[in-house]
Design an enzyme around this catalytic site. Structure first.
Site, PDB file in Angstrom:
ATOM      1  CD  GLU A 170      -2.897  -0.774   2.538  1.00 29.07           C
ATOM      2  OE1 GLU A 170      -2.750   0.259   3.217  1.00 29.07           O
ATOM      3  OE2 GLU A 170      -3.716  -1.665   2.816  1.00 29.07           O
ATOM      4  CD  GLU A 203     -12.185   1.446   0.572  1.00 27.90           C
ATOM      5  OE1 GLU A 203     -12.649   0.460   1.196  1.00 27.90           O
ATOM      6  OE2 GLU A 203     -10.972   1.584   0.327  1.00 27.90           O
ATOM      7  CD  GLU A 227      -7.654   5.617   7.679  1.00 26.14           C
ATOM      8  OE1 GLU A 227      -7.980   4.474   7.327  1.00 26.14           O
ATOM      9  OE2 GLU A 227      -6.479   6.025   7.651  1.00 26.14           O
TER      10      GLU A 227
END
Length: 523
Positions: free
Chosen positions: A290, A344, A353
């Site tokens: 990531e 998301e 986030e």
């Protein structure tokens, strides 16, 4: 002829015209889709396809978006049948994560590992090109499962490997993803050559893990985010250095090796390599599981914007396509996965986030990027100017989110309000019957008061303005009242009203100001 042109006053105009035409032609060659890539099996960066959201496109559409971005591979966080079927026949290399919670069972039983392979992998081979099974996600960052899971990572990998061999599946390799906090000094180990693994995992976990990876010719998969290092560096790391900007003048020379670094990501990767070398396994290859940069976030999160996200991922793609490797490992090609495919909306925690995506939930691109790295950096259209590369100094409040107030789920809001009021001392006294902020007596008004009162008290110890996607930050004064009329809970010092600490708690006189404009912070 040359002399006559040099003397002509029209020459500067002609040069400008030619330059403009050249730029137009270059941009036109990349027009159409916001993404551009070659045909056939992609060689671009991989993408993490997370699905912690309730509003993203279906798997088949998601695969189309991956291919449009030039992705060469994809990493998914579970063996989702619909996703794996959608990837069938694409030729795209797929990495599947094995959930953390089943690692102890897989470690304890070869039969359990074999059943997992039979149920979650075999039905999709060979049409879905699975290349890696990644056993666990940042397991060593979770101290709550240290006793139950840490030392069982390698036995679980061994059982899965044994199952794959028994079933003659030879092209799938095993690994696990680890955050930078596996190192003693965390994400910013300087100098890189001095990095070492934490003593609580070095011998018990890392040495057997590296032995397994070396023996199976697999990779050490690391989650490496330059954003978090830069954001927490208090200005010691230049932004361009963290963004991998090719023109940056920033340099760091490792005093232990004499190697010169031109970007932060290389420092982080070579730190992992140095730590592996100290355990005698410096030959294990490194992959980036990531990496990325957030395209948005909360008001108190510096540098999370579209411009920086686009620059980071464009620079990363170009770098890996043309000049892979690091100063300590020149030319070493590695799998790289950008985080993430979508913004998301159900991911908990601070605003960043929920803002790592290449795409918004409706499938439109957040910014153009070519993950193959073939598109020249100068050929992209202009990016919006950043508005938060320096810390925001004004007051901030945490209130019921506009989307939550439009469709008020009384049960969910009530549960969140109960949690907030149960923390601290006197957090919600003012909205109890007879309290000075009891009116207006509505669930929405009381929730906003409770969210903000809780957040103002505990934000410095890690509290976030989220409440299961029911809350959001705002820089609009929720009351329209002067600061001296704000109500503070008993434990909230007057300094809570200072610009550097955010807004205080408030009594609502009108709920409508909380519905912020969507232009406040792109979400």
């Amino acid at each position: 002829m040359v002399a006559s042109m040099a003397a002509s006053p029209l020459r500067p105009l002609l040069l400008l015209l030619l330059a403009a035409l050249a730029c137009h032609a270059a941009d036109a060659s990349w027009s159409g889709s916001p993404f551009r890539h070659g045909h056939g099996r992609g060689r671009g960066l991989g993408v993490n396809y997370g699905r912690v959201a309730d509003d993203i496109p279906a798997p088949r559409r998601s695969v189309q978006l991956l291919r449009a971005a030039g992705a060469g591979s994809v990493k998914i966080y579970d063996a989702n049948p619909a996703v794996l079927r959608a990837l069938a026949g694409t030729g795209m290399a797929v990495s599947i994560m094995v959930p953390n919670q089943i690692i102890p069972d897989l470690a304890a039983s070869y039969a359990a590992a074999d059943r997992w392979v039979a149920a979650n992998l075999l039905p999709y081979l060979p049409r879905t090109r699975v290349k890696y099974l990644l056993v666990g996600n940042e397991v060593l960052s979770d101290g709550s499962i240290a006793a139950s899971t840490w030392t069982r990572i390698v036995p679980a990998m061994e059982n899965l490997h044994r199952s794959l061999r028994a079933r003659r599946v030879s092209r799938v390799k095993l690994g696990t993803t680890l955050a930078m906090d596996a190192l003693v000094t965390g994400a910013f180990p300087r100098p890189p050559s001095a990095a070492a693994f934490r003593p609580d995992i070095a011998e018990q976990v890392m040495r057997p893990l590296l032995r397994f990876l070396e023996g199976t010719n697999s990779y050490y998969f690391v989650d490496a985010y330059t954003y978090f290092v830069w954001a927490g560096s208090n200005g010691t790391v230049p932004l361009d250095y963290a963004l991998l900007q090719p023109a940056t003048r920033a340099r760091y020379v490792d005093p232990g090796t004499g190697l010169t670094y031109t970007n932060l990501l290389d420092e982080m990767l070579d730190a992992v390599g140095a730590a592996m070398s100290k355990l005698g396994h410096g030959g294990v290859r490194i992959a980036i599981a990531e990496t990325g940069w957030p395209n948005g976030g909360d008001y108190d999160q510096i540098g999370a914007n579209v411009r920086n996200a686009a620059l980071y991922n464009r620079n990363l793609a170009a770098r890996m396509a043309r000049n892979p490797g690091t100063p300590a490992r020149p030319g070493a090609r590695m799998p790289v996965f950008v985080f993430s495919l979508y913004n998301e909306n159900l991911k908990p925690g601070p605003g960043t986030e929920r803002h790592w995506g290449l795409y918004y939930a409706n499938g439109t691109a957040v910014y153009p990027v070519d993950l193959t790295g073939r598109r020249p950096l100068w050929a992209y259209p202009p990016l919006p100017a950043p508005e938060n590369d320096t810390p925001y100094k004004g007051p901030i409040w945490c209130v019921l989110a506009a989307h939550a107030s439009r469709k008020l789920n009384e049960t969910a809001v009530g549960d969140a309000l109960t949690y907030a009021c149960g923390q601290g001392n006197g957090t919600c006294d003012a909205i109890q019957p007879g309290g000075e902020c009891f009116q207006p007596n509505t669930g929405a008004a009381h929730a906003s008061y409770a969210f903000n009162s809780y957040w103002q008290q505990f934000r410095k110890t890690g509290a976030t303005c989220y409440f299961n996607n029911l809350a959001e930050q705002t820089i609009k004064d929720p009351t329209g009242l002067a600061a001296d009329t704000w109500h503070l809970p008993p434990q909230q010092p007057a300094a809570g009203l200072a610009a550097t600490d955010g807004g205080g708690s408030f009594c609502l006189t009108d709920f409508s100001p909380l519905h912020r404009s969507t232009t406040e912070r792109k979400g």
